[in-house]
Design a protein around this motif. Structure first.
Motif, PDB file in Angstrom:
ATOM      1  N   UNK A  25       0.720  -1.258   0.019  1.00  0.00           N
ATOM      2  CA  UNK A  25      -0.100  -0.123   0.140  1.00  0.00           C
ATOM      3  C   UNK A  25       0.945   1.364   0.153  1.00  0.00           C
ATOM      4  N   UNK A  26       0.583   2.127  -0.871  1.00  0.00           N
ATOM      5  CA  UNK A  26       1.368   3.411  -1.051  1.00  0.00           C
ATOM      6  C   UNK A  26       0.990   4.291   0.386  1.00  0.00           C
ATOM      7  N   UNK A  27      -0.328   4.339   0.623  1.00  0.00           N
ATOM      8  CA  UNK A  27      -0.826   4.963   1.944  1.00  0.00           C
ATOM      9  C   UNK A  27       0.044   4.438   2.934  1.00  0.00           C
ATOM     10  N   UNK A  28       0.234   3.271   3.241  1.00  0.00           N
ATOM     11  CA  UNK A  28       0.976   2.502   4.612  1.00  0.00           C
ATOM     12  C   UNK A  28       2.502   2.806   4.434  1.00  0.00           C
ATOM     13  N   UNK A  29       3.015   2.997   2.925  1.00  0.00           N
ATOM     14  CA  UNK A  29       4.221   3.564   2.900  1.00  0.00           C
ATOM     15  C   UNK A  29       4.651   5.011   3.357  1.00  0.00           C
ATOM     16  N   UNK A  30       3.609   5.951   2.962  1.00  0.00           N
ATOM     17  CA  UNK A  30       3.940   7.375   3.288  1.00  0.00           C
ATOM     18  C   UNK A  30       3.271   7.418   4.869  1.00  0.00           C
ATOM     19  N   UNK A  31       2.665   6.661   5.446  1.00  0.00           N
ATOM     20  CA  UNK A  31       1.991   6.807   6.785  1.00  0.00           C
ATOM     21  C   UNK A  31       3.141   6.096   7.756  1.00  0.00           C
ATOM     22  N   UNK A  32       3.641   5.029   7.371  1.00  0.00           N
ATOM     23  CA  UNK A  32       4.594   4.305   8.359  1.00  0.00           C
ATOM     24  C   UNK A  32       5.971   4.108   8.094  1.00  0.00           C
ATOM     25  N   UNK A  33       6.335   4.505   6.740  1.00  0.00           N
ATOM     26  CA  UNK A  33       7.708   4.405   6.248  1.00  0.00           C
ATOM     27  C   UNK A  33       8.012   2.782   5.840  1.00  0.00           C
ATOM     28  N   UNK A  34       9.276   2.588   5.814  1.00  0.00           N
ATOM     29  CA  UNK A  34       9.681   1.242   5.526  1.00  0.00           C
ATOM     30  C   UNK A  34      10.647   0.595   6.596  1.00  0.00           C
ATOM     31  N   UNK A  35      11.816   1.508   6.608  1.00  0.00           N
ATOM     32  CA  UNK A  35      12.968   1.068   7.549  1.00  0.00           C
ATOM     33  C   UNK A  35      13.230   2.126   8.436  1.00  0.00           C
ATOM     34  N   UNK A  36      13.760   1.548   9.790  1.00  0.00           N
ATOM     35  CA  UNK A  36      14.169   2.441  10.821  1.00  0.00           C
ATOM     36  C   UNK A  36      15.423   3.116  10.363  1.00  0.00           C
ATOM     37  N   UNK A  37      15.397   4.341  10.741  1.00  0.00           N
ATOM     38  CA  UNK A  37      16.261   5.245  10.631  1.00  0.00           C
ATOM     39  C   UNK A  37      16.718   6.051  11.786  1.00  0.00           C
ATOM     40  N   UNK A  38      18.021   5.941  12.606  1.00  0.00           N
ATOM     41  CA  UNK A  38      18.008   6.596  13.879  1.00  0.00           C
ATOM     42  C   UNK A  38      18.095   7.997  13.592  1.00  0.00           C
ATOM     43  N   UNK A  39      18.406   8.410  12.606  1.00  0.00           N
ATOM     44  CA  UNK A  39      18.446   9.802  12.333  1.00  0.00           C
ATOM     45  C   UNK A  39      17.047  10.756  12.434  1.00  0.00           C
ATOM     46  N   UNK A  40      16.194   9.689  11.847  1.00  0.00           N
ATOM     47  CA  UNK A  40      14.839  10.410  11.847  1.00  0.00           C
ATOM     48  C   UNK A  40      14.327  10.526  13.321  1.00  0.00           C
ATOM     49  N   UNK A  41      14.827   9.842  14.188  1.00  0.00           N
ATOM     50  CA  UNK A  41      14.445  10.262  15.523  1.00  0.00           C
ATOM     51  C   UNK A  41      14.709  11.776  16.171  1.00  0.00           C
ATOM     52  N   UNK A  42      15.951  12.313  15.309  1.00  0.00           N
ATOM     53  CA  UNK A  42      16.143  13.527  15.731  1.00  0.00           C
ATOM     54  C   UNK A  42      15.407  14.614  14.830  1.00  0.00           C
ATOM     55  N   UNK A  43      15.078  14.347  13.697  1.00  0.00           N
ATOM     56  CA  UNK A  43      14.438  15.264  12.853  1.00  0.00           C
ATOM     57  C   UNK A  43      12.986  15.308  13.327  1.00  0.00           C
ATOM     58  N   UNK A  44      12.273  14.616  13.883  1.00  0.00           N
ATOM     59  CA  UNK A  44      10.833  14.700  14.383  1.00  0.00           C
ATOM     60  C   UNK A  44      10.762  15.883  15.054  1.00  0.00           C
ATOM     61  N   UNK A  45      11.502  16.064  16.291  1.00  0.00           N
ATOM     62  CA  UNK A  45      11.536  17.155  17.236  1.00  0.00           C
ATOM     63  C   UNK A  45      11.593  18.448  16.419  1.00  0.00           C
ATOM     64  N   UNK A  46      12.521  18.397  15.288  1.00  0.00           N
ATOM     65  CA  UNK A  46      12.874  19.593  14.398  1.00  0.00           C
ATOM     66  C   UNK A  46      11.644  20.065  13.893  1.00  0.00           C
ATOM     67  N   UNK A  47      10.819  18.975  13.498  1.00  0.00           N
ATOM     68  CA  UNK A  47       9.729  19.602  12.794  1.00  0.00           C
ATOM     69  C   UNK A  47       8.614  19.865  13.715  1.00  0.00           C
ATOM     70  N   UNK A  48       8.731  19.619  15.089  1.00  0.00           N
ATOM     71  CA  UNK A  48       7.413  19.896  15.826  1.00  0.00           C
ATOM     72  C   UNK A  48       7.690  21.134  16.680  1.00  0.00           C
ATOM     73  N   UNK A  49       9.131  21.193  17.442  1.00  0.00           N
ATOM     74  CA  UNK A  49       9.704  22.158  18.453  1.00  0.00           C
ATOM     75  C   UNK A  49       9.398  23.645  17.938  1.00  0.00           C
ATOM     76  N   UNK A  50       9.564  24.080  16.528  1.00  0.00           N
ATOM     77  CA  UNK A  50       9.518  25.369  16.308  1.00  0.00           C
ATOM     78  C   UNK A  50       8.031  25.642  16.383  1.00  0.00           C
ATOM     79  N   UNK A  51       7.204  24.755  15.771  1.00  0.00           N
ATOM     80  CA  UNK A  51       5.605  24.972  15.892  1.00  0.00           C
ATOM     81  C   UNK A  51       5.104  25.394  17.319  1.00  0.00           C
ATOM     82  N   UNK A  52       5.599  24.532  18.073  1.00  0.00           N
ATOM     83  CA  UNK A  52       5.249  24.733  19.487  1.00  0.00           C
ATOM     84  C   UNK A  52       5.648  26.210  19.999  1.00  0.00           C
TER      85      UNK A  52
END
Length: 130
Positions: free
Chosen positions: A90-117
């Motif tokens: 499913x393309x929708x599952x790919x967009x929503x859930x991703x495919x493979x773990x990337x530890x760097x992504x764990x750092x980029x999530x707060x980059x997308x949220x903290x400025x908005x907060x």
């Protein structure tokens, strides 16, 4: 109060659509790390907007915490292989859930949220003093 909730939901929906448009534009024009990392941060921004769509009375700090925690849970779920399996089908599952773990992504999530907060808190403070 009900009217305020709906206006907040509509604002959250508009924000999510705007973030999606920005993400698609970057994806069309960029390549490599910019595409990857901006997509990760913008995904988290959309989740932040989604929290307000579902829970319009949330505070910015609570919404930010929920958004980052959700993103981290999705990222950690990629270690199980289930998102990869679903993404193959499913393309929708790919967009929503991703495919493979990337530890760097764990750092980029707060980059997308903290400025908005931070911006959200500043706007609320300005509204309260006006």
């Amino acid at each position: 109060m009900l009217r305020t909730d709906w206006s907040r939901r509509l604002a959250a929906l508009a924000a999510a659509v705007a973030v999606l448009a920005i993400a698609l534009l970057i994806r069309a024009l960029a390549d490599g790390p910019l595409e990857q990392h901006s997509g990760t941060a913008l995904y988290a921004s959309m989740i932040y907007a989604g929290v307000f769509f579902l829970w319009p009375r949330a505070t910015p700090l609570v919404a930010g915490t929920v958004a980052i925690a959700f993103c981290w849970l999705v990222e950690l779920s990629q270690l199980t292989g289930v998102p990869a399996y679903l993404s193959e089908r499913s393309l929708l599952a790919r967009l929503a859930l991703g495919v493979a773990y990337d530890p760097l992504d764990m750092l980029w999530y707060p980059v997308g949220v903290l400025p908005l907060v931070a911006v959200h808190l500043l706007l609320r403070r300005q509204r309260a003093t006006a």
